[in-house]
Scaffold this motif. Sequence first.
Motif, PDB file in Angstrom:
ATOM      1  N   ASN A 130       0.860  -1.184   0.000  1.00  0.00           N
ATOM      2  CA  ASN A 130       0.000   0.000   0.000  1.00  0.00           C
ATOM      3  C   ASN A 130       0.895   1.233   0.000  1.00  0.00           C
ATOM      4  O   ASN A 130       1.896   1.284   0.719  1.00  0.00           O
ATOM      5  CB  ASN A 130      -0.895   0.002   1.245  1.00  0.00           C
ATOM      6  N   GLY A 177      -4.882   5.471  -0.136  1.00  0.00           N
ATOM      7  CA  GLY A 177      -4.101   4.274  -0.414  1.00  0.00           C
ATOM      8  C   GLY A 177      -4.276   3.716  -1.812  1.00  0.00           C
ATOM      9  O   GLY A 177      -5.373   3.710  -2.374  1.00  0.00           O
ATOM     10  N   MET A 179      -3.451   0.149  -3.391  1.00  0.00           N
ATOM     11  CA  MET A 179      -3.205  -1.136  -2.754  1.00  0.00           C
ATOM     12  C   MET A 179      -3.234  -2.294  -3.737  1.00  0.00           C
ATOM     13  O   MET A 179      -3.941  -2.244  -4.743  1.00  0.00           O
ATOM     14  CB  MET A 179      -4.281  -1.374  -1.671  1.00  0.00           C
ATOM     15  N   ASN A 203      -4.095  -1.160   7.635  1.00  0.00           N
ATOM     16  CA  ASN A 203      -2.649  -1.058   7.446  1.00  0.00           C
ATOM     17  C   ASN A 203      -1.877  -1.726   8.571  1.00  0.00           C
ATOM     18  O   ASN A 203      -0.772  -2.231   8.343  1.00  0.00           O
ATOM     19  CB  ASN A 203      -2.245   0.411   7.304  1.00  0.00           C
ATOM     20  N   VAL A 213       3.971  -0.727   4.134  1.00  0.00           N
ATOM     21  CA  VAL A 213       3.099   0.398   3.820  1.00  0.00           C
ATOM     22  C   VAL A 213       4.032   1.582   3.597  1.00  0.00           C
ATOM     23  O   VAL A 213       4.921   1.836   4.408  1.00  0.00           O
ATOM     24  CB  VAL A 213       2.113   0.690   4.961  1.00  0.00           C
TER      25      VAL A 213
END
Length: 360
Positions: A130, A177, A179, A203, A213
């Motif tokens: 992400n 985000g 992802m 997350n 992340v």
Amino acid sequence: MPLPTPGGRDAPVPADDAGVSFIMPVLNEARYLRRSVASTLSQEVPGPVQIVLALGPSTDATNVIARELAASDDRIVLIENAAADIPVGLNLAIRASRYPTIVRVDAHSELAPGYTRRALDTLRRTRAANVGGVMSADGRSPFQRAVARAYNSRVGLGGGAYHGGSHQGPAESAYLGVMRRAVLEEVGLFDESIRRGEDWELNLRIRRAGYRVWFDPTLSVVYWPRESWTRLVRQFRATGAWRGELVRRYGRGNSLRYFAPPALLAASGISAVTAVAQVARRRGGPASLLHLPVAAYAALIAVVALGRGGGRGWRDKAWTAAVLPSMHVSWGAGFVWALFHGARDTVDTSRLRGRNTPLP
């Protein structure tokens, strides 16, 4: 082949032209929806795209506008989100989408040109699951601009990376985000029992599964905050309550900055009790030191409001001085209440009068 960033598991990297699915929960966004959808569909992506709108039970013209937009562009997919909950709508949209990269968009936001292409490049380069960028709040009215200044200030929302960070790297969470679907499916999508803070919790699970992340400050999203003081207070009280719930559930997984607003409330309570006692006894003494935390906070708000971050004229600065403590106190009150009682059915009622809705 991109070089993986050290530390953590590598998320899968689909082909460049595999396609992107944008997902957007929508409720009462008649003023913003057209621009948000336009900024999304104007993104240059090396492959097919679609945008899935999860429509809540709006009471304005939002759903009419959504149907008009879908009729004019077959890349727009409409689904019903009768519950009006953010995580429910997001999960419905993900399941209705088809491409291996998911881009979350809020109807109250607009993607900057090149946002998606840069995010895809960052995902490929870092092998993150992400990636997110900076929330660039903006406003149209004097009050909304004051809220935007508070959002963009480190004092306003505690200095999280996506509220003004300038260095890329691993992050606790990501605003909106971009992802990888495979990772979302592996960790179980969004937790539908969490009505606010669902992105942070997702997350957390992504990171606990070993994936990265990533924060990339070159990514920017315009966000339009609440337009009235009462709606802002209701929003922040609900957000604070759900952070209190997340602290109950995940303890040390929460950053220390989330405890600043409740600490302010505690200091204010101690100062108030001390002041009453001093008035009753007609003397000051060492107990006056208990007023220092509140005095320091008031001085900090004054410095921010009177400085460049407070706006241009005296009206801007007055609004900034009013907005900052409104955000902190309402957030802290929600946090303290939920820390002891749980968030339960707490929702953000700032989008509709008389109806509970947690949509942003």
